[in-house]
Write an enzyme that holds these catalytic residues in place. Structure first.
Site, PDB file in Angstrom:
ATOM      1  NE  ARG A 104      -3.882  -2.107   2.225  1.00 20.50           N
ATOM      2  CZ  ARG A 104      -3.683  -3.062   3.132  1.00 20.50           C
ATOM      3  NH1 ARG A 104      -2.733  -2.942   4.034  1.00 20.50           N
ATOM      4  NH2 ARG A 104      -4.437  -4.130   3.137  1.00 20.50           N
ATOM      5  CE  LYS A 141      -1.262  14.348 -13.766  1.00 23.49           C
ATOM      6  NZ  LYS A 141      -1.599  14.947 -15.074  1.00 23.49           N
ATOM      7  CD  GLU A 143       6.130  16.709 -21.907  1.00 24.86           C
ATOM      8  OE1 GLU A 143       5.470  17.724 -21.621  1.00 24.86           O
ATOM      9  OE2 GLU A 143       5.585  15.582 -22.044  1.00 24.86           O
ATOM     10  CE  LYS A 180       4.747  17.696 -13.294  1.00 24.94           C
ATOM     11  NZ  LYS A 180       4.933  16.530 -14.148  1.00 24.94           N
ATOM     12  CD  GLU A 219      -4.513  16.984 -14.771  1.00 19.47           C
ATOM     13  OE1 GLU A 219      -3.390  16.507 -14.651  1.00 19.47           O
ATOM     14  OE2 GLU A 219      -5.239  16.785 -15.761  1.00 19.47           O
ATOM     15  NE  ARG A 221      -0.005  17.319 -12.030  1.00 22.28           N
ATOM     16  CZ  ARG A 221       0.649  16.435 -11.311  1.00 22.28           C
ATOM     17  NH1 ARG A 221       0.349  16.254 -10.043  1.00 22.28           N
ATOM     18  NH2 ARG A 221       1.606  15.699 -11.851  1.00 22.28           N
ATOM     19  CG  ASN A 261      -2.790  17.696 -18.963  1.00 20.19           C
ATOM     20  OD1 ASN A 261      -1.845  16.935 -18.777  1.00 20.19           O
ATOM     21  ND2 ASN A 261      -3.808  17.801 -18.121  1.00 20.19           N
ATOM     22  CG  HIS A 287       0.247  16.438 -22.770  1.00 19.61           C
ATOM     23  ND1 HIS A 287       1.016  17.571 -22.988  1.00 19.61           N
ATOM     24  CD2 HIS A 287       1.067  15.561 -22.124  1.00 19.61           C
ATOM     25  CE1 HIS A 287       2.227  17.381 -22.482  1.00 19.61           C
ATOM     26  NE2 HIS A 287       2.287  16.173 -21.957  1.00 19.61           N
ATOM     27  CG  HIS A 310      -1.819  11.524 -24.368  1.00 22.03           C
ATOM     28  ND1 HIS A 310      -2.403  11.823 -23.159  1.00 22.03           N
ATOM     29  CD2 HIS A 310      -0.482  11.535 -24.127  1.00 22.03           C
ATOM     30  CE1 HIS A 310      -1.456  12.003 -22.238  1.00 22.03           C
ATOM     31  NE2 HIS A 310      -0.289  11.844 -22.803  1.00 22.03           N
ATOM     32  CG  HIS A 332       4.881  11.506 -23.901  1.00 21.25           C
ATOM     33  ND1 HIS A 332       3.524  11.365 -23.757  1.00 21.25           N
ATOM     34  CD2 HIS A 332       5.217  12.610 -23.204  1.00 21.25           C
ATOM     35  CE1 HIS A 332       3.059  12.333 -23.001  1.00 21.25           C
ATOM     36  NE2 HIS A 332       4.067  13.113 -22.647  1.00 21.25           N
TER      37      HIS A 332
END
Ligand code: NAD
Ligand code: GLY
Length: 352
Positions: free
Chosen positions: A113, A135, A177, A215, A225, A229, A233, A236, A240, A250
């Site tokens: 966990r 993330k 990026e 960031k 997000e 946040r 993206n 993106h 994607h 990517h």
């Protein structure tokens, strides 16, 4: 340089510089069994690093590439972690690009966990973006990052030494990026504007510092997000879709996504034209850095259908994009899927 990223539940400390491995790693490794995750390229190019610092630890080496950011790798790694007899106090060290970082972070989030994760990014993309912010994810059923968790790393150690072995294509992906940050962060925009296409080690380190600082600020204000946040993206949604449809990497896909979404935003009157044009010219510079992965522009409208599954969408009928608005400003642009696909195909016809 040391940057603290504070969220309601954690503090992740990011160290950047030539000395960070020597100063932090022995301290982080001591006192418990640890687990090191990396890929075949990083392991063979940086064997001396593993031999010097990771002696006696369990090192798991996966094949390289996005195709391995999947359920099967997740299972393999978790089984090896169990087999290594890790305890709650053990740490997982993810040494690699964004694929190893995302997968390793998820394994750390799941094992017992949640155990501590230390990110040691080795690509420019991972240094400026994926190693920071917590993330973690794998791709499932042809959908990017659809299974994952937020799990802040304990520390991120960014040593520019790893950039020495990076091929041109991976530099291009990292710059992709960084151009994303330029859409929201005037410091990064100014640095790129003033330095054209040249990338020295000093410039790379200063862009990494700017990106991480930016960031860390965003994530500390909106870890999960729910609002701000989403700015991270930019490019993106379409990126994607392109990544899935054409198998580009990517970073390359994000560059294409930024170009096309900025064009859409300018057409919709949402993005100031002079700002959009400068952003597109930064994207074009980056795309010309290394042989460009192939986008079949004649099928872009069809590829755009893949954006239907994007996590930012709130329903099946429309696509949500984070786009540049003005210098240092961004906004959300929402479009019905059919209109989005049609407009993208029209833009692609003009580009080809
Ligand atoms: P990657 O991890 O596949 O690395 C790209 C290639 O570079 C691989 O072949 C790898 O083996 C090689 N490589 C790594 N370090 C190297 C080095 N020092 N020298 C030579 N080769 C090296 O991909 P990436 O571009 O680093 O990351 C992309 C991934 O990151 C995607 O899965 C994307 O979804 C994810 N991502 C996550 C976040 C996040 O916030 N978690 C943000 C952006 C991207
Ligand atoms: N790379 C996008 C984010 O971290 O939110």
């Amino acid at each position: 340089m040391k940057i603290d990223l504070k969220t309601p539940s954690a503090v992740a400390t990011i160290y950047i510089g030539d000395e960070v491995i020597a100063t932090r790693l022995p301290y982080l490794l001591q006192g418990q069994k640890n687990f090191v995750l990396t890929d075949e390229n990083v392991y063979s190019l940086h064997r001396a690093f593993f031999e010097k610092w990771m002696q006696g630890e369990t090192v798991c080496v996966l094949p390289a590439g996005e195709a391995y950011k999947n359920f099967s790798s997740l299972q393999t790694v978790l089984e090896k972690m169990v087999g290594a007899g890790l305890k709650r106090t053990s740490k997982l060290f993810a040494v690699g690009g964004g694929v190893i970082g995302d997968l390793g972070g998820l394994c750390a989030a799941l094992y017992m966990r949640g155990i501590e994760c230390v990110q040691i990014p080795t690509t420019l993309l991972a240094m400026v973006d994926s190693s920071v912010g917590g993330k973690t994810a794998i791709d499932v059923g042809g959908v990017k990052n659809v299974v994952g968790a937020f799990h802040q790393p304990k520390e991120v150690l960014i040593d520019p030494m790893f950039l020495g072995t990076l091929p041109d294509r991976e530099w291009k992906c990292g710059i992709g990026e960084i151009v994303k940050y330029a859409a929201m962060d005037v410091r990064t925009l100014t640095a790129l504007r003033e330095n054209g296409g040249k990338m020295s080690k000093e410039l790379a380190v200063s862009l990494i510092e700017n990106s991480v600082r930016f960031k860390a600020g965003v994530v500390s204000r909106d870890e999960k997000e729910t609002g701000e946040r989403k700015c991270l993206n930019v490019g993106h949604t379409t990126g994607h879709a392109i990544e899935l449809a054409y198998g580009l990497s990517h970073g390359e896909s994000v560059l294409w996504g930024m170009k096309l979404e900025t064009m859409l935003a300018m057409d919709a009157g949402v993005c100031k034209r002079s700002v959009g044009e400068e952003l597109i010219s930064l994207v074009d510079n980056a795309l010309s850095l290394a042989p460009v992965g192939a986008v079949d522009l004649s099928t872009l409208g069809k590829a755009a259908e893949k954006a239907r599954m994007d996590k930012k969408n709130v329903n099946d009928e429309s696509v949500v994009m984070s786009v540049a608005k003005d210098e240092g400003e961004w906004t959300l642009l929402t479009m019905p899927v059919s209109e989005y696909a049609q407009k993208l195909q029209e833009l692609a016809n003009k580009l080809s």
